[in-house]
Write a protein that holds these residues in place. Structure first.
Motif, PDB file in Angstrom:
ATOM      1  N   GLU A  17       0.927  -1.119   0.011  1.00  0.00           N
ATOM      2  CA  GLU A  17      -0.113  -0.037  -0.047  1.00  0.00           C
ATOM      3  C   GLU A  17       0.844   1.247  -0.033  1.00  0.00           C
ATOM      4  OE1 GLU A  17      -2.888  -0.115   3.180  1.00  0.00           O
ATOM      5  OE2 GLU A  17      -3.942  -1.830   2.246  1.00  0.00           O
ATOM      6  N   ASP A  18       1.968   1.066   0.798  1.00  0.00           N
ATOM      7  CA  ASP A  18       2.968   2.363   0.599  1.00  0.00           C
ATOM      8  C   ASP A  18       3.427   2.522  -0.583  1.00  0.00           C
ATOM      9  OD1 ASP A  18       2.390   2.896   3.332  1.00  0.00           O
ATOM     10  OD2 ASP A  18       4.355   1.597   3.965  1.00  0.00           O
ATOM     11  N   VAL A  19       3.601   1.585  -1.293  1.00  0.00           N
ATOM     12  CA  VAL A  19       4.321   1.772  -2.762  1.00  0.00           C
ATOM     13  C   VAL A  19       3.149   2.371  -3.697  1.00  0.00           C
ATOM     14  CG1 VAL A  19       4.981   0.512  -5.014  1.00  0.00           C
ATOM     15  CG2 VAL A  19       5.860  -0.056  -2.629  1.00  0.00           C
ATOM     16  N   GLU A  20       1.796   1.817  -3.467  1.00  0.00           N
ATOM     17  CA  GLU A  20       0.939   2.260  -4.308  1.00  0.00           C
ATOM     18  C   GLU A  20       0.595   3.803  -4.014  1.00  0.00           C
ATOM     19  OE1 GLU A  20      -3.760   1.119  -5.265  1.00  0.00           O
ATOM     20  OE2 GLU A  20      -2.948   1.251  -3.052  1.00  0.00           O
ATOM     21  N   LYS A  21       0.722   4.224  -2.904  1.00  0.00           N
ATOM     22  CA  LYS A  21       0.377   5.579  -2.353  1.00  0.00           C
ATOM     23  C   LYS A  21       1.586   6.507  -3.068  1.00  0.00           C
ATOM     24  CE  LYS A  21       0.406   8.827   1.549  1.00  0.00           C
ATOM     25  NZ  LYS A  21       0.408   8.916   3.055  1.00  0.00           N
ATOM     26  N   LYS A  22       2.949   6.179  -2.991  1.00  0.00           N
ATOM     27  CA  LYS A  22       3.778   6.953  -3.632  1.00  0.00           C
ATOM     28  C   LYS A  22       3.697   6.806  -5.179  1.00  0.00           C
ATOM     29  CE  LYS A  22       8.811   7.799  -3.105  1.00  0.00           C
ATOM     30  NZ  LYS A  22      10.163   7.093  -2.735  1.00  0.00           N
ATOM     31  N   GLY A  23       3.271   5.774  -5.575  1.00  0.00           N
ATOM     32  CA  GLY A  23       3.100   5.810  -7.162  1.00  0.00           C
ATOM     33  C   GLY A  23       1.920   6.886  -7.738  1.00  0.00           C
ATOM     34  N   ARG A  24       0.894   6.833  -6.729  1.00  0.00           N
ATOM     35  CA  ARG A  24      -0.317   8.043  -7.133  1.00  0.00           C
ATOM     36  C   ARG A  24       0.357   9.239  -6.851  1.00  0.00           C
ATOM     37  NH1 ARG A  24      -3.583   4.575  -3.663  1.00  0.00           N
ATOM     38  NH2 ARG A  24      -3.426   6.190  -2.176  1.00  0.00           N
ATOM     39  N   GLU A  25       1.323   9.563  -5.999  1.00  0.00           N
ATOM     40  CA  GLU A  25       1.793  11.089  -5.962  1.00  0.00           C
ATOM     41  C   GLU A  25       2.691  11.220  -7.382  1.00  0.00           C
ATOM     42  OE1 GLU A  25       4.027  10.591  -2.486  1.00  0.00           O
ATOM     43  OE2 GLU A  25       2.352  10.825  -1.102  1.00  0.00           O
ATOM     44  N   GLY A  26       3.212  10.297  -7.672  1.00  0.00           N
ATOM     45  CA  GLY A  26       4.005  10.543  -9.161  1.00  0.00           C
ATOM     46  C   GLY A  26       3.227  10.610 -10.395  1.00  0.00           C
ATOM     47  N   MET A  27       2.019  10.475 -10.202  1.00  0.00           N
ATOM     48  CA  MET A  27       1.171  10.512 -11.372  1.00  0.00           C
ATOM     49  C   MET A  27       0.867  12.112 -11.945  1.00  0.00           C
ATOM     50  SD  MET A  27       0.438   7.589 -13.164  1.00  0.00           S
ATOM     51  CE  MET A  27      -0.819   8.606 -14.064  1.00  0.00           C
ATOM     52  N   LYS A  28       1.246  12.847 -10.909  1.00  0.00           N
ATOM     53  CA  LYS A  28       1.016  14.298 -11.498  1.00  0.00           C
ATOM     54  C   LYS A  28       2.203  14.652 -12.478  1.00  0.00           C
ATOM     55  CE  LYS A  28      -0.631  15.713  -6.911  1.00  0.00           C
ATOM     56  NZ  LYS A  28      -0.461  16.485  -5.622  1.00  0.00           N
ATOM     57  N   THR A  29       3.497  13.966 -12.326  1.00  0.00           N
ATOM     58  CA  THR A  29       4.361  14.266 -13.275  1.00  0.00           C
ATOM     59  C   THR A  29       4.030  13.471 -14.554  1.00  0.00           C
ATOM     60  OG1 THR A  29       6.216  14.581 -11.295  1.00  0.00           O
ATOM     61  CG2 THR A  29       7.053  14.095 -13.603  1.00  0.00           C
ATOM     62  N   ALA A  30       3.704  12.286 -14.193  1.00  0.00           N
ATOM     63  CA  ALA A  30       3.640  11.195 -15.489  1.00  0.00           C
ATOM     64  C   ALA A  30       2.523  11.750 -16.396  1.00  0.00           C
ATOM     65  CB  ALA A  30       3.195   9.935 -14.731  1.00  0.00           C
ATOM     66  N   GLN A  31       1.621  12.566 -15.780  1.00  0.00           N
ATOM     67  CA  GLN A  31       0.360  13.045 -16.691  1.00  0.00           C
ATOM     68  C   GLN A  31       1.041  13.901 -17.952  1.00  0.00           C
ATOM     69  OE1 GLN A  31      -2.712  12.246 -16.090  1.00  0.00           O
ATOM     70  NE2 GLN A  31      -3.211  13.286 -18.037  1.00  0.00           N
ATOM     71  N   ALA A  32       2.217  14.535 -17.726  1.00  0.00           N
ATOM     72  CA  ALA A  32       2.512  15.171 -18.847  1.00  0.00           C
ATOM     73  C   ALA A  32       2.990  14.309 -20.019  1.00  0.00           C
ATOM     74  CB  ALA A  32       4.054  15.767 -18.440  1.00  0.00           C
ATOM     75  N   ILE A  33       3.163  13.285 -19.903  1.00  0.00           N
ATOM     76  CA  ILE A  33       3.569  12.193 -21.145  1.00  0.00           C
ATOM     77  C   ILE A  33       1.992  11.731 -21.489  1.00  0.00           C
ATOM     78  CG2 ILE A  33       4.084  10.064 -19.970  1.00  0.00           C
ATOM     79  CD1 ILE A  33       6.366   9.810 -22.092  1.00  0.00           C
ATOM     80  N   LEU A  34       1.447  11.371 -20.711  1.00  0.00           N
ATOM     81  CA  LEU A  34      -0.115  11.239 -21.091  1.00  0.00           C
ATOM     82  C   LEU A  34      -0.725  12.137 -21.987  1.00  0.00           C
ATOM     83  CD1 LEU A  34      -1.261   9.425 -18.051  1.00  0.00           C
ATOM     84  CD2 LEU A  34      -0.667   8.021 -19.983  1.00  0.00           C
ATOM     85  N   ASP A  35      -0.340  13.418 -21.674  1.00  0.00           N
ATOM     86  CA  ASP A  35      -1.286  14.345 -22.673  1.00  0.00           C
ATOM     87  C   ASP A  35      -0.442  14.461 -23.940  1.00  0.00           C
ATOM     88  OD1 ASP A  35      -2.652  15.307 -20.403  1.00  0.00           O
ATOM     89  OD2 ASP A  35      -1.282  16.972 -19.614  1.00  0.00           O
TER      90      ASP A  35
END
Length: 219
Positions: free
Chosen positions: A192-210
């Motif tokens: 669960e801790d890994v999942e939480k940190k991964g969700r936080e990183g999605m703000k940066t990853a969204q740039a490439i999804l765009d």
């Protein structure tokens, strides 16, 4: 006794010296570097204790920029960043996901394939001829399909930032897509801790999804 060097001998010697200092650009050198890295992290590197935070560990790749990689402006050509990224990201991905790669090969008789879906790169400062640089790469996020890796080109001496790249990967077993979380679970790296940190990183990853929206724009 003095020995006169023929023009062909001088040319051969200079050519040998030139390629010695530009070994990265010898034909098939990229393939050698790639498969050497792949083989090392699959079979030769010592297995690491299973630690959940290893999902986010940083892999450091060291190299330099030979003259043959430089453009007319006298610095590392933008296109050559990607060939170095191939090796640096392979070091990271194979070392993190070695368990599932070997397990799938043993069970299925074929390799789990991890192709690149997209790369976005921002160039900040030049890398001069023969200058040393490091690429620091780590996983920052994932969703149901894609896994995202951030890579930084830095000067090992000053820590100066030269470029930043964001890459998205997908796990493929034949035509089947393997979710990143499933890959992490099979490597005993998810909680669960890994999942939480991964969700936080999605703000940066969204740039490439765009970037996927670019296909909707006509030129």
């Amino acid at each position: 006794m003095t020995m006169a060097w023929s023009a062909s001998a001088v040319f051969a010697a200079l050519s040998a010296i030139f390629w010695l200092f530009n070994y990265k650009n010898i034909p098939l050198a990229w393939h050698f570097r790639f498969y050497k890295s792949l083989g090392y992290y699959l079979y030769l590197d010592k297995p690491r204790p299973e630690v959940k935070s290893d999902v986010f560990r940083t892999a450091i790749y060291k190299n330099r920029s030979p003259a043959y990689e430089c453009d007319l402006n006298g610095h590392k050509s933008n296109s050559t960043y990607f060939s170095d990224l191939d090796i640096a990201r392979t070091d990271l991905m194979v070392s993190v996901f070695r368990k599932i790669l070997l397990d799938v090969k043993k069970k299925e008789g074929k390799w789990l394939y991890i192709p690149v879906g997209a790369v976005a790169t921002v160039f900040k400062r030049e890398i001069k001829p023969y200058a040393n640089f490091v690429i620091k790469s780590r996983i920052i996020a994932w969703d149901d399909k894609w896994l995202f890796v951030l890579s930084r080109f830095e000067s090992p001496e000053s820590g100066k930032l030269h470029a930043v790249s964001l890459t998205k990967y997908v796990f493929k077993l034949g035509r089947k897509t393997v979710p990143p979380v499933e890959a992490m679970e099979k490597c005993n790296l998810w909680n669960e801790d890994v999942e939480k940190k991964g969700r936080e990183g999605m703000k940066t990853a969204q740039a490439i999804l765009d970037l996927d929206k670019l296909e909707e724009i006509e030129v």
